[in-house]
Motif scaffolding. Structure first.
Motif, PDB file in Angstrom:
ATOM      1  N   VAL A 136       0.824  -1.206   0.000  1.00  0.00           N
ATOM      2  CA  VAL A 136       0.000   0.000   0.000  1.00  0.00           C
ATOM      3  C   VAL A 136       0.861   1.261   0.000  1.00  0.00           C
ATOM      4  N   ASN A 137       1.863   1.293   0.855  1.00  0.00           N
ATOM      5  CA  ASN A 137       2.721   2.474   0.954  1.00  0.00           C
ATOM      6  C   ASN A 137       3.462   2.739  -0.350  1.00  0.00           C
ATOM      7  N   ASN A 138       3.900   1.692  -0.994  1.00  0.00           N
ATOM      8  CA  ASN A 138       4.613   1.851  -2.256  1.00  0.00           C
ATOM      9  C   ASN A 138       3.699   2.410  -3.341  1.00  0.00           C
ATOM     10  N   TYR A 139       2.446   1.944  -3.347  1.00  0.00           N
ATOM     11  CA  TYR A 139       1.486   2.432  -4.339  1.00  0.00           C
ATOM     12  C   TYR A 139       1.202   3.922  -4.146  1.00  0.00           C
ATOM     13  N   PHE A 140       0.918   4.313  -2.913  1.00  0.00           N
ATOM     14  CA  PHE A 140       0.512   5.696  -2.677  1.00  0.00           C
ATOM     15  C   PHE A 140       1.697   6.663  -2.634  1.00  0.00           C
ATOM     16  N   LYS A 141       2.900   6.146  -2.598  1.00  0.00           N
ATOM     17  CA  LYS A 141       4.077   7.014  -2.625  1.00  0.00           C
ATOM     18  C   LYS A 141       4.121   7.818  -3.919  1.00  0.00           C
ATOM     19  N   ASN A 142       3.679   7.222  -5.011  1.00  0.00           N
ATOM     20  CA  ASN A 142       3.710   7.888  -6.314  1.00  0.00           C
ATOM     21  C   ASN A 142       2.311   8.149  -6.874  1.00  0.00           C
ATOM     22  N   TYR A 143       1.304   8.036  -6.017  1.00  0.00           N
ATOM     23  CA  TYR A 143      -0.074   8.187  -6.495  1.00  0.00           C
ATOM     24  C   TYR A 143      -0.404   9.644  -6.801  1.00  0.00           C
ATOM     25  N   LYS A 144      -0.946   9.865  -7.977  1.00  0.00           N
ATOM     26  CA  LYS A 144      -1.412  11.198  -8.357  1.00  0.00           C
ATOM     27  C   LYS A 144      -2.700  11.032  -9.149  1.00  0.00           C
ATOM     28  N   ARG A 145      -3.697  11.801  -8.778  1.00  0.00           N
ATOM     29  CA  ARG A 145      -4.969  11.739  -9.496  1.00  0.00           C
ATOM     30  C   ARG A 145      -5.689  13.068  -9.321  1.00  0.00           C
ATOM     31  N   ARG A 146      -6.026  13.710 -10.382  1.00  0.00           N
ATOM     32  CA  ARG A 146      -6.771  14.962 -10.291  1.00  0.00           C
ATOM     33  C   ARG A 146      -8.223  14.634  -9.952  1.00  0.00           C
ATOM     34  N   PHE A 147      -8.669  15.136  -8.826  1.00  0.00           N
ATOM     35  CA  PHE A 147     -10.025  14.829  -8.369  1.00  0.00           C
ATOM     36  C   PHE A 147     -10.949  16.022  -8.590  1.00  0.00           C
ATOM     37  N   VAL A 148     -12.086  15.758  -9.210  1.00  0.00           N
ATOM     38  CA  VAL A 148     -13.139  16.756  -9.377  1.00  0.00           C
ATOM     39  C   VAL A 148     -14.421  16.122  -8.856  1.00  0.00           C
ATOM     40  N   PHE A 149     -15.051  16.739  -7.887  1.00  0.00           N
ATOM     41  CA  PHE A 149     -16.255  16.180  -7.276  1.00  0.00           C
ATOM     42  C   PHE A 149     -17.338  16.001  -8.329  1.00  0.00           C
ATOM     43  N   GLY A 150     -17.757  14.754  -8.536  1.00  0.00           N
ATOM     44  CA  GLY A 150     -18.786  14.465  -9.528  1.00  0.00           C
ATOM     45  C   GLY A 150     -18.287  14.396 -10.951  1.00  0.00           C
ATOM     46  N   PHE A 151     -17.013  14.744 -11.165  1.00  0.00           N
ATOM     47  CA  PHE A 151     -16.396  14.715 -12.486  1.00  0.00           C
ATOM     48  C   PHE A 151     -17.258  15.454 -13.515  1.00  0.00           C
ATOM     49  N   TRP A 152     -17.665  14.798 -14.604  1.00  0.00           N
ATOM     50  CA  TRP A 152     -18.398  15.512 -15.658  1.00  0.00           C
ATOM     51  C   TRP A 152     -19.770  15.985 -15.184  1.00  0.00           C
ATOM     52  N   GLN A 153     -20.208  15.507 -14.017  1.00  0.00           N
ATOM     53  CA  GLN A 153     -21.474  15.973 -13.444  1.00  0.00           C
ATOM     54  C   GLN A 153     -21.219  16.872 -12.238  1.00  0.00           C
ATOM     55  N   HIS A 154     -20.066  17.531 -12.238  1.00  0.00           N
ATOM     56  CA  HIS A 154     -19.654  18.365 -11.115  1.00  0.00           C
ATOM     57  C   HIS A 154     -20.710  19.410 -10.755  1.00  0.00           C
ATOM     58  N   GLU A 155     -21.233  20.105 -11.759  1.00  0.00           N
ATOM     59  CA  GLU A 155     -22.227  21.163 -11.502  1.00  0.00           C
ATOM     60  C   GLU A 155     -23.431  20.613 -10.757  1.00  0.00           C
ATOM     61  N   GLN A 156     -23.912  19.455 -11.191  1.00  0.00           N
ATOM     62  CA  GLN A 156     -25.090  18.865 -10.554  1.00  0.00           C
ATOM     63  C   GLN A 156     -24.787  18.386  -9.129  1.00  0.00           C
ATOM     64  N   TYR A 157     -23.598  17.813  -8.919  1.00  0.00           N
ATOM     65  CA  TYR A 157     -23.229  17.367  -7.576  1.00  0.00           C
ATOM     66  C   TYR A 157     -23.141  18.554  -6.612  1.00  0.00           C
ATOM     67  N   VAL A 158     -22.570  19.650  -7.093  1.00  0.00           N
ATOM     68  CA  VAL A 158     -22.486  20.849  -6.250  1.00  0.00           C
ATOM     69  C   VAL A 158     -23.885  21.366  -5.941  1.00  0.00           C
ATOM     70  N   ASP A 159     -24.734  21.414  -6.958  1.00  0.00           N
ATOM     71  CA  ASP A 159     -26.093  21.910  -6.738  1.00  0.00           C
ATOM     72  C   ASP A 159     -26.864  21.013  -5.779  1.00  0.00           C
ATOM     73  N   TYR A 160     -26.689  19.704  -5.912  1.00  0.00           N
ATOM     74  CA  TYR A 160     -27.441  18.777  -5.066  1.00  0.00           C
ATOM     75  C   TYR A 160     -26.965  18.827  -3.622  1.00  0.00           C
ATOM     76  N   PHE A 161     -25.649  18.736  -3.412  1.00  0.00           N
ATOM     77  CA  PHE A 161     -25.128  18.635  -2.051  1.00  0.00           C
ATOM     78  C   PHE A 161     -24.865  19.985  -1.382  1.00  0.00           C
ATOM     79  N   LYS A 162     -24.523  20.982  -2.146  1.00  0.00           N
ATOM     80  CA  LYS A 162     -24.184  22.274  -1.546  1.00  0.00           C
ATOM     81  C   LYS A 162     -25.327  23.272  -1.612  1.00  0.00           C
TER      82      LYS A 162
END
Length: 368
Positions: free
Chosen positions: A202-228
């Motif tokens: 696990v430690n070896n995997y996350f040592k180099n882990y990179k991922r751009r996170f966007v809440f809801g991804f392509w449905q970001h606008e809807q996720y923000v509207d629903y939850f926020k």
């Protein structure tokens, strides 16, 4: 009815619920009279409430309360116990041959075997007759309490009146010899070597882990509207409308989070950690879900042995949430297991491998 209720309802109708536990918290363990009707369900490993009037038995080893991998079962005047849970807790190991239906127990130089349906076991080659027969109940191999004692060199005392199972053992139990990093969770490891290898992976995997996170991804606008912003899904929305489809996806993913007023920032965070766990499992070695249901598989199995099932999958997910500071537990209704995460003071079920991307408020009443 959602998928959770559908699963539990079907299990209740078939009378097939048996808890299988997976945490390190110290809780009483349920003992279930087989004559009682199983008509309710709720947890991980005290569990999923299994009977209308559940009888609680306190299990101790050398006077200290312990939590087991599985809950125990009492049948008539004799007692049978989940083999892997008790044997592992007492420092031994178990293997089951699905063709011969023979369970082999190894503990401190002692080798014991017993065949499913038999009340005759061998301990270091010597045959002994036990109080009752070994049985497979809901894919959990159960053995007589006196075989537990003979196989591990312990004394097992069961008191129906006091509702206790007291085990006396000369050496410390195995969990006390595994040094863990998070909440005492071993992720199903049988020993320190397996635990350390798991954490190194696990430690070896996350040592180099990179991922751009966007809440809801392509449905970001809807996720923000629903939850926020509190936008609700219209009851009569027409399928095919991208905006409403996104709101519907957000609702299916985390309706209970919003209804329980989990702060928006916490909802976004749990979505981010969920993605990290999902990415981690995507790159894990291929494994088959269709393995021997008598065994409980660990994160070590999925990472190094390429075999496992929902048990190992849930344990691997659990590591990622533990690393991010969440309180977690693994819950089972055999043959399925899943991860539960505490968010804003309440437990939520993280359905993934079998149920898709949904968070639901847990109805579990206890820990493994």
């Amino acid at each position: 009815m959602n998928k959770t209720n559908t699963l539990i309802s079907s299990l209740l109708l078939s009378g097939s619920i048996l808890t299988l536990g997976l945490t390190s918290s110290i809780e009483p363990n349920d003992i279930v009279d087989s004559k009682q009707k199983i008509d309710a369900a709720a947890d991980n490993h005290s569990n999923i409430t299994m009977v209308a009037a559940t009888v609680k038995y306190k299990v101790t080893i050398n006077g200290k309360p312990v939590s087991l991998h599985n809950s125990s079962i009492r049948i008539g005047p004799n007692h049978i116990l989940p083999a892997k849970s008790f044997i592992r807790l007492l420092g031994g190991t178990t293997t089951f041959n699905s063709k011969t239906k023979v369970l082999t127990i190894k503990s401190d130089g002692t080798t014991s075997t017993i065949k499913q349906g038999s009340k005759v076991a061998t301990v270091n080659g010597k045959k002994i007759t036990l109080s009752t027969s070994a049985q497979a109940i809901n894919d959990v191999f159960m053995i007589p309490h006196d075989l537990v004692a003979k196989a591990t060199g312990t004394k097992v005392s069961i008191s129906t009146s006091a509702k206790t199972i007291e085990i006396t053992q000369a050496s410390p139990i195995i969990p006390s010899r595994i040094k863990t990093k998070y909440q005492g969770h071993t992720y199903g490891a049988d020993n320190q070597y397996q635990y350390d290898k798991t954490m190194a992976y696990v430690n070896n995997y996350f040592k180099n882990y990179k991922r751009r996170f966007v809440f809801g991804f392509w449905q970001h606008e809807q996720y923000v509207d629903y939850f926020k912003n509190g936008v609700k899904v219209p009851l009569d929305y027409i399928s095919g409308d991208d905006y409403y489809e996104g709101l519907d996806a957000a609702e299916r993913w985390g309706e209970d989070l919003r209804n329980n007023k989990v702060p928006y920032s916490q909802i976004v965070k749990v979505a981010e950690v969920e993605l990290e766990a999902r990415d981690f499992l995507r790159v894990a070695p291929f494994y088959s879900r269709y393995v021997d249901d008598y065994d409980v598989y660990s994160a070590y199995h999925i990472l190094y042995k390429r075999k496992g099932d929902s048990d190992s999958y849930a344990h691997a997910q659990q590591i990622v949430f533990d690393m991010n500071g969440y309180k977690t537990r693994v819950v089972s209704i055999p043959p399925f297991s899943w991860l539960e995460v505490q968010i804003n003071g309440k437990w939520y079920i993280q359905y993934d491998e079998y149920w898709g991307d949904t968070w639901r408020l847990s109805t579990s009443s206890g820990i493994q």
